[in-house]
Write a protein that holds these residues in place. Structure first.
Motif, mmCIF file in Angstrom:
data_model
loop_
_atom_site.group_PDB
_atom_site.id
_atom_site.type_symbol
_atom_site.label_atom_id
_atom_site.label_comp_id
_atom_site.label_asym_id
_atom_site.label_seq_id
_atom_site.Cartn_x
_atom_site.Cartn_y
_atom_site.Cartn_z
ATOM 1 N N PRO A 210 0.824 -1.225 0.000
ATOM 2 C CA PRO A 210 0.000 0.000 0.000
ATOM 3 C C PRO A 210 0.849 1.263 0.000
ATOM 4 O O PRO A 210 0.860 2.032 0.947
ATOM 5 C CB PRO A 210 -0.816 -0.138 1.290
ATOM 6 C CG PRO A 210 0.028 -0.982 2.186
ATOM 7 C CD PRO A 210 0.856 -1.877 1.315
ATOM 8 N N GLY A 212 0.515 3.923 -1.712
ATOM 9 C CA GLY A 212 -0.295 5.141 -1.751
ATOM 10 C C GLY A 212 -0.480 5.718 -0.360
ATOM 11 O O GLY A 212 -0.695 6.924 -0.183
ATOM 12 N N TYR A 213 -0.386 4.868 0.651
ATOM 13 C CA TYR A 213 -0.541 5.272 2.043
ATOM 14 C C TYR A 213 0.406 6.419 2.397
ATOM 15 O O TYR A 213 0.056 7.318 3.142
ATOM 16 C CB TYR A 213 -0.232 4.049 2.909
ATOM 17 C CG TYR A 213 -0.344 4.260 4.386
ATOM 18 C CD1 TYR A 213 -1.574 4.167 5.026
ATOM 19 C CD2 TYR A 213 0.787 4.546 5.152
ATOM 20 C CE1 TYR A 213 -1.670 4.367 6.390
ATOM 21 C CE2 TYR A 213 0.702 4.736 6.512
ATOM 22 C CZ TYR A 213 -0.520 4.649 7.125
ATOM 23 O OH TYR A 213 -0.610 4.842 8.463
ATOM 24 N N PHE A 215 1.521 8.739 0.451
ATOM 25 C CA PHE A 215 1.325 9.971 -0.323
ATOM 26 C C PHE A 215 -0.086 10.520 -0.229
ATOM 27 O O PHE A 215 -0.359 11.617 -0.678
ATOM 28 C CB PHE A 215 1.685 9.720 -1.797
ATOM 29 C CG PHE A 215 3.048 9.101 -1.949
ATOM 30 C CD1 PHE A 215 4.180 9.868 -1.706
ATOM 31 C CD2 PHE A 215 3.209 7.766 -2.281
ATOM 32 C CE1 PHE A 215 5.452 9.308 -1.806
ATOM 33 C CE2 PHE A 215 4.472 7.201 -2.387
ATOM 34 C CZ PHE A 215 5.601 7.976 -2.143
ATOM 35 N N ARG A 216 -1.023 9.742 0.298
ATOM 36 C CA ARG A 216 -2.395 10.227 0.330
ATOM 37 C C ARG A 216 -2.525 11.314 1.399
ATOM 38 O O ARG A 216 -1.722 11.359 2.345
ATOM 39 C CB ARG A 216 -3.361 9.089 0.602
ATOM 40 C CG ARG A 216 -3.258 8.495 1.992
ATOM 41 C CD ARG A 216 -4.538 7.750 2.321
ATOM 42 N NE ARG A 216 -4.440 6.938 3.511
ATOM 43 C CZ ARG A 216 -4.375 7.425 4.744
ATOM 44 N NH1 ARG A 216 -4.347 8.737 4.952
ATOM 45 N NH2 ARG A 216 -4.308 6.606 5.773
ATOM 46 N N PRO A 217 -3.529 12.207 1.222
ATOM 47 C CA PRO A 217 -3.724 13.227 2.252
ATOM 48 C C PRO A 217 -4.139 12.580 3.580
ATOM 49 O O PRO A 217 -4.661 11.466 3.584
ATOM 50 C CB PRO A 217 -4.866 14.083 1.698
ATOM 51 C CG PRO A 217 -5.256 13.512 0.410
ATOM 52 C CD PRO A 217 -4.496 12.263 0.153
ATOM 53 N N TYR A 218 -3.886 13.281 4.667
ATOM 54 C CA TYR A 218 -4.298 12.750 5.967
ATOM 55 C C TYR A 218 -5.814 12.596 6.020
ATOM 56 O O TYR A 218 -6.544 13.373 5.421
ATOM 57 C CB TYR A 218 -3.903 13.706 7.096
ATOM 58 C CG TYR A 218 -2.413 13.884 7.224
ATOM 59 C CD1 TYR A 218 -1.609 12.799 7.508
ATOM 60 C CD2 TYR A 218 -1.831 15.130 7.068
ATOM 61 C CE1 TYR A 218 -0.249 12.944 7.622
ATOM 62 C CE2 TYR A 218 -0.466 15.286 7.184
ATOM 63 C CZ TYR A 218 0.321 14.182 7.454
ATOM 64 O OH TYR A 218 1.661 14.334 7.563
ATOM 65 N N VAL A 219 -6.267 11.621 6.774
ATOM 66 C CA VAL A 219 -7.700 11.544 7.058
ATOM 67 C C VAL A 219 -7.901 12.343 8.343
ATOM 68 O O VAL A 219 -7.221 12.099 9.338
ATOM 69 C CB VAL A 219 -8.143 10.087 7.295
ATOM 70 C CG1 VAL A 219 -9.599 10.034 7.702
ATOM 71 C CG2 VAL A 219 -7.900 9.251 6.050
#
Ligand code: HEM
Length: 247
Positions: A210, A212-213, A215-219
């Motif tokens: 994973p 993408g984890y 680089f993805r925006p924070y939740v």
């Protein structure tokens, strides 16, 4: 001259295993997408996993990069850019041994917790056991290769590596392998058998890391405040603590 056994071991067997590797992944992805997982056991045991897992994974990543260089890049190319055989050999043995030791210590930690933590053992399938056995043989024999490279004079870049590449060029050279030292033969055969097992094990997670984890925006988690926006209140959508209690 390659014998019938050599042709089977170093030509037919690799093609069978690599075909299973490719088709197995396609079939598993198509029919078992929800089973495509590392089947994490973190919730059963965390303290050994916390050091053994990164050690194994960083180690194996370095081993992988070493294999791409040692098996994938012909010696004539490194010669052409002025990297002498001695310089290459020194780097491969020193960095390779470090990566190999990291990998094996990590693997020992992972195997220890798998065997001696009751819940982790309970979550271990027969296929897991077979996979760990093969992985252990491949990694141990790999380390023997690196160790023997330090003392012996077999140049695997003129033998094993040329054989390995020849499979992917569809111009197989099985006659190159019988002259390789036994540990190199065991290592290559076990690795190829592991490729055939790969699609049916938890190792499939290597292809769906994973990433993408990172680089993805924070939740963002926010507590509800009194502000409810401009939408009119609707029945069934009351804030939890405002639902009138019935007596
Ligand atoms: C057919 C495929 C493979 C071939 C031909 C191959 C060949 C080799 C060779 C020639 C070495 C000695 C490298 C050196 O001393 O510079 C080595 C080392 C090693 N191999 Fe493999 N290998 C294969 C697949 C694998 C796989 C799938 C794994 C792990 C899952 C693995 C793990 C290792 C380890 C841990 C070492 C010792 C550390 C190192 O030198 O990187 N190998 N392998």
């Amino acid at each position: 001259m390659a014998t019938v056994l050599d042709v089977f071991l170093w030509l037919i067997f690799p093609y069978i295993c690599l075909t299973i590797f490719v088709l197995g992944h396609i079939v598993r992805y198509r029919y078992d997408k929800f089973g495509w997982t590392s089947r994490s056991s973190q919730m059963y045991e965390d303290s050994i996993l916390r050091w053994a897992n990164p050690m194994f994974h960083f180690g194996i990543l370095a081993v992988f990069v070493g294999h791409v260089m040692g098996l994938g890049i012909p010696q004539s190319w490194t010669d052409a850019v002025g990297i002498s055989h001695e310089a290459y050999h020194f780097m491969a043995i020193s960095v390779g041994a470090l990566a190999g030791v990291f990998t094996i210590v990590g693997l020992i930690g992972l195997l220890y917790r798998r065997r001696f933590t009751k819940l982790v053992l309970g979550a271990t399938t027969k296929m897991d056991k077979l996979m760990y056995l093969m992985l252990g043989i491949v990694i141990l024999s790999g380390l023997v290769n690196t160790g023997s490279g330090a003392v012996g004079d077999y140049n695997y870049r003129e033998g094993v590596s040329v054989w390995f590449r020849s499979i992917f060029y569809f111009n197989p050279r099985p006659e190159l392998m019988p002259d390789a030292p036994l540990s190199f033969q065991i290592h290559a055969l076990a690795a190829i058998a592991l490729f055939a097992l790969w699609p049916f094990t938890r190792l499939v997670h290597a292809f769906t890391a994973p990433l993408g984890y990172f680089f993805r925006p924070y939740v963002l988690y926010r507590s509800r405040d009194a502000h409810e926006g401009s939408r009119a209140r609707r029945r069934g959508w009351d804030k939890v603590d405002t639902i009138p209690r019935r007596r």
